[in-house]
Design a protein around this motif. Structure first.
Motif, PDB file in Angstrom:
ATOM      1  N   ILE A 173       0.848  -1.196   0.000  1.00 33.30           N
ATOM      2  CA  ILE A 173       0.000   0.000   0.000  1.00 33.30           C
ATOM      3  C   ILE A 173       0.881   1.242   0.000  1.00 33.30           C
ATOM      4  O   ILE A 173       1.662   1.467   0.927  1.00 33.30           O
ATOM      5  CB  ILE A 173      -0.939   0.017   1.214  1.00 33.30           C
ATOM      6  N   THR A 174       0.759   2.037  -1.038  1.00 32.52           N
ATOM      7  CA  THR A 174       1.538   3.270  -1.162  1.00 32.52           C
ATOM      8  C   THR A 174       0.629   4.475  -0.959  1.00 32.52           C
ATOM      9  O   THR A 174      -0.604   4.361  -0.931  1.00 32.52           O
ATOM     10  CB  THR A 174       2.180   3.367  -2.555  1.00 32.52           C
ATOM     11  N   GLU A 175       1.242   5.641  -0.866  1.00 36.65           N
ATOM     12  CA  GLU A 175       0.454   6.863  -0.762  1.00 36.65           C
ATOM     13  C   GLU A 175      -0.387   7.066  -2.021  1.00 36.65           C
ATOM     14  O   GLU A 175      -1.527   7.540  -1.958  1.00 36.65           O
ATOM     15  CB  GLU A 175       1.378   8.063  -0.534  1.00 36.65           C
ATOM     16  N   GLU A 176       0.165   6.656  -3.157  1.00 40.24           N
ATOM     17  CA  GLU A 176      -0.588   6.750  -4.412  1.00 40.24           C
ATOM     18  C   GLU A 176      -1.817   5.841  -4.387  1.00 40.24           C
ATOM     19  O   GLU A 176      -2.882   6.199  -4.920  1.00 40.24           O
ATOM     20  CB  GLU A 176       0.308   6.388  -5.593  1.00 40.24           C
ATOM     21  N   ARG A 232      -9.269   7.348  -2.496  1.00 44.84           N
ATOM     22  CA  ARG A 232     -10.061   8.554  -2.235  1.00 44.84           C
ATOM     23  C   ARG A 232     -10.712   9.076  -3.516  1.00 44.84           C
ATOM     24  O   ARG A 232     -11.913   9.357  -3.548  1.00 44.84           O
ATOM     25  CB  ARG A 232      -9.168   9.637  -1.636  1.00 44.84           C
ATOM     26  N   ASP A 233      -9.940   9.177  -4.572  1.00 50.48           N
ATOM     27  CA  ASP A 233     -10.427   9.796  -5.807  1.00 50.48           C
ATOM     28  C   ASP A 233     -11.445   8.936  -6.544  1.00 50.48           C
ATOM     29  O   ASP A 233     -12.275   9.453  -7.291  1.00 50.48           O
ATOM     30  CB  ASP A 233      -9.251  10.117  -6.729  1.00 50.48           C
ATOM     31  N   SER A 234     -11.378   7.609  -6.356  1.00 52.39           N
ATOM     32  CA  SER A 234     -12.294   6.716  -7.081  1.00 52.39           C
ATOM     33  C   SER A 234     -13.476   6.260  -6.227  1.00 52.39           C
ATOM     34  O   SER A 234     -14.322   5.502  -6.698  1.00 52.39           O
ATOM     35  CB  SER A 234     -11.532   5.495  -7.605  1.00 52.39           C
ATOM     36  N   GLY A 235     -13.521   6.696  -4.979  1.00 56.04           N
ATOM     37  CA  GLY A 235     -14.656   6.363  -4.130  1.00 56.04           C
ATOM     38  C   GLY A 235     -14.549   5.045  -3.397  1.00 56.04           C
ATOM     39  O   GLY A 235     -15.573   4.495  -2.968  1.00 56.04           O
ATOM     40  N   VAL A 236     -13.337   4.543  -3.230  1.00 62.45           N
ATOM     41  CA  VAL A 236     -13.146   3.343  -2.412  1.00 62.45           C
ATOM     42  C   VAL A 236     -13.120   3.775  -0.946  1.00 62.45           C
ATOM     43  O   VAL A 236     -12.238   4.511  -0.517  1.00 62.45           O
ATOM     44  CB  VAL A 236     -11.842   2.605  -2.784  1.00 62.45           C
ATOM     45  N   TYR A 237     -14.107   3.307  -0.202  1.00 61.22           N
ATOM     46  CA  TYR A 237     -14.322   3.753   1.179  1.00 61.22           C
ATOM     47  C   TYR A 237     -13.256   3.252   2.144  1.00 61.22           C
ATOM     48  O   TYR A 237     -12.800   3.981   3.028  1.00 61.22           O
ATOM     49  CB  TYR A 237     -15.710   3.265   1.630  1.00 61.22           C
ATOM     50  N   SER A 238     -12.860   1.981   1.978  1.00 60.61           N
ATOM     51  CA  SER A 238     -11.966   1.373   2.967  1.00 60.61           C
ATOM     52  C   SER A 238     -10.910   0.517   2.308  1.00 60.61           C
ATOM     53  O   SER A 238     -11.083   0.024   1.186  1.00 60.61           O
ATOM     54  CB  SER A 238     -12.769   0.525   3.964  1.00 60.61           C
ATOM     55  N   ILE A 239      -9.822   0.316   3.033  1.00 61.94           N
ATOM     56  CA  ILE A 239      -8.769  -0.582   2.576  1.00 61.94           C
ATOM     57  C   ILE A 239      -8.360  -1.471   3.743  1.00 61.94           C
ATOM     58  O   ILE A 239      -8.202  -1.000   4.875  1.00 61.94           O
ATOM     59  CB  ILE A 239      -7.570   0.213   2.007  1.00 61.94           C
ATOM     60  N   ASP A 240      -8.278  -2.765   3.481  1.00 62.80           N
ATOM     61  CA  ASP A 240      -7.926  -3.745   4.514  1.00 62.80           C
ATOM     62  C   ASP A 240      -6.466  -4.147   4.351  1.00 62.80           C
ATOM     63  O   ASP A 240      -6.112  -4.794   3.356  1.00 62.80           O
ATOM     64  CB  ASP A 240      -8.780  -5.005   4.377  1.00 62.80           C
ATOM     65  N   ALA A 245      -3.602   6.753   5.716  1.00 62.92           N
ATOM     66  CA  ALA A 245      -5.014   6.469   5.476  1.00 62.92           C
ATOM     67  C   ALA A 245      -5.886   7.618   5.969  1.00 62.92           C
ATOM     68  O   ALA A 245      -6.837   8.039   5.289  1.00 62.92           O
ATOM     69  CB  ALA A 245      -5.408   5.163   6.158  1.00 62.92           C
ATOM     70  N   GLU A 246      -5.568   8.151   7.138  1.00 64.16           N
ATOM     71  CA  GLU A 246      -6.328   9.282   7.670  1.00 64.16           C
ATOM     72  C   GLU A 246      -6.158  10.517   6.798  1.00 64.16           C
ATOM     73  O   GLU A 246      -7.106  11.279   6.581  1.00 64.16           O
ATOM     74  CB  GLU A 246      -5.898   9.574   9.111  1.00 64.16           C
ATOM     75  N   LYS A 247      -4.970  10.718   6.275  1.00 65.78           N
ATOM     76  CA  LYS A 247      -4.696  11.871   5.411  1.00 65.78           C
ATOM     77  C   LYS A 247      -5.628  11.885   4.208  1.00 65.78           C
ATOM     78  O   LYS A 247      -6.115  12.952   3.788  1.00 65.78           O
ATOM     79  CB  LYS A 247      -3.240  11.835   4.950  1.00 65.78           C
ATOM     80  N   TYR A 248      -5.908  10.700   3.644  1.00 67.21           N
ATOM     81  CA  TYR A 248      -6.721  10.613   2.428  1.00 67.21           C
ATOM     82  C   TYR A 248      -8.167  10.202   2.711  1.00 67.21           C
ATOM     83  O   TYR A 248      -8.937   9.970   1.780  1.00 67.21           O
ATOM     84  CB  TYR A 248      -6.062   9.663   1.433  1.00 67.21           C
ATOM     85  N   GLY A 249      -8.526  10.115   3.981  1.00 62.12           N
ATOM     86  CA  GLY A 249      -9.897   9.799   4.336  1.00 62.12           C
ATOM     87  C   GLY A 249     -10.329   8.392   4.003  1.00 62.12           C
ATOM     88  O   GLY A 249     -11.506   8.146   3.707  1.00 62.12           O
ATOM     89  N   VAL A 250      -9.388   7.448   4.044  1.00 62.82           N
ATOM     90  CA  VAL A 250      -9.685   6.046   3.746  1.00 62.82           C
ATOM     91  C   VAL A 250      -9.818   5.290   5.065  1.00 62.82           C
ATOM     92  O   VAL A 250      -8.919   5.332   5.911  1.00 62.82           O
ATOM     93  CB  VAL A 250      -8.590   5.410   2.868  1.00 62.82           C
ATOM     94  N   PHE A 251     -10.927   4.607   5.240  1.00 66.08           N
ATOM     95  CA  PHE A 251     -11.233   3.909   6.485  1.00 66.08           C
ATOM     96  C   PHE A 251     -10.542   2.544   6.523  1.00 66.08           C
ATOM     97  O   PHE A 251     -10.295   1.944   5.472  1.00 66.08           O
ATOM     98  CB  PHE A 251     -12.744   3.730   6.607  1.00 66.08           C
ATOM     99  N   VAL A 252     -10.221   2.074   7.723  1.00 66.79           N
ATOM    100  CA  VAL A 252      -9.662   0.724   7.907  1.00 66.79           C
ATOM    101  C   VAL A 252     -10.761  -0.139   8.517  1.00 66.79           C
ATOM    102  O   VAL A 252     -11.058  -0.050   9.701  1.00 66.79           O
ATOM    103  CB  VAL A 252      -8.414   0.744   8.816  1.00 66.79           C
ATOM    104  N   GLU A 253     -11.398  -0.959   7.684  1.00 61.89           N
ATOM    105  CA  GLU A 253     -12.533  -1.772   8.117  1.00 61.89           C
ATOM    106  C   GLU A 253     -12.084  -3.049   8.825  1.00 61.89           C
ATOM    107  O   GLU A 253     -12.618  -3.416   9.869  1.00 61.89           O
ATOM    108  CB  GLU A 253     -13.396  -2.126   6.900  1.00 61.89           C
TER     109      GLU A 253
END
Length: 260
Positions: free
Chosen positions: A15-18, A24-32, A55-63
């Motif tokens: 998992i990279t910053e990209e 975030r840009d494509s609407g993926v809510y969470s990453i495991d 993850a917090e920087k880009y608003g991606v949740f950890v489910e």
């Protein structure tokens, strides 16, 4: 209209910053994040802390965090009592660290490694149950597995978790090779708290994008709606970007809802 949030699973080491920016840009809510590749007890805090910040920087949740299934000692069904206890210690310590530096809603655990022989299957089921009794089950989800692994059918999964009213399931539809995913979901009902979504060829797990295999996705989504599943539609696919995952999920649900 039935819809679910989109998620995807990746090894933490990949998992990279990209990746997070594209989520975030494509609407993926969470990453495991998966904790097997290049993961050690020594680097756990630093890897998880850095991931959480990004993850917090880009608003991606950890489910859900996927506990190791290779690398550190992790087989909770091991026939060696020493190795079984080490697996319980490792999983317990990893969950403790995650709760401190990278909290999630759930943890996913494999009930065994492989292969599991017919001669040792009963003992390994017993050992896996013993390990589950020793672990904190508050957020723990047992994943169904393919081939000769433990919990390779819904019957055996129910058998494994029968003693534990507080233990739920991560349903990997790609692993269901002896029954259809839609029928398994209807049996598991409310014990399904998370998903691993991908397609297979009917012979073995393949982790392909849905509709690149034999799984009947309208029936799978129909079963999810029937059991009231309202959590994340989480992809566990290989070599696909967050954008490809988001587009695939949007298309699947559009096709499902158009046929109602």
């Amino acid at each position: 209209m039935y819809d679910l949030r989109t998620g995807m699973s990746l090894e933490l080491a990949d998992i990279t910053e990209e990746t997070l920016m594209e989520c975030r840009d494509s609407g993926v809510y969470s990453i495991d994040p998966g904790l097997s590749k290049n993961f050690t007890m020594e680097n756990a805090v630093s890897m998880l802390s850095e991931f959480r910040k990004k993850a917090e920087k880009y608003g991606v949740f950890v489910e859900c965090i996927h506990l190791p299934y290779y690398g550190v000692e992790c087989d909770i069904s091991s026939l060696s009592e020493e190795e079984r206890k080490a697996a319980v210690r490792n999983h317990g310590e990893i969950m403790r660290i995650c709760e401190e530096v990278c909290p999630s809603d759930y943890f996913c655990i494999h009930p065994s490694g492989e292969p599991v022989s017919d001669e040792t299957r009963g003992k390994r089921l017993e050992n896996a149950r013993k390990s589950l009794s020793e672990l904190n089950r508050k957020k723990l989800l047992v994943e169904n597995l393919p081939r000769k692994c433990l919990a390779n059918t819904t019957d055996e999964l129910f058998d494994l978790i029968a003693p534990f009213d507080d233990l739920n399931v991560c349903c990997d539809v790609n692993h269901l090779l002896k029954e259809t995913p839609q029928s398994a979901l209807l049996r598991l009902k409310g014990r399904v708290k998370h998903l691993h979504i991908s397609d297979n060829d009917g012979v073995d797990e393949r982790h392909r994008l849905p509709d690149d295999g034999v799984i009947e996705w309208n029936k799978v989504i129909g079963s999810l709606e029937k059991i009231g599943y309202d959590k994340v539609f989480n992809y566990e696919v290989r070599k696909y970007s967050p954008r490809e995952v988001a587009e695939n999920k949007k298309r699947l649900f559009a096709l499902y809802n158009s046929g109602k």
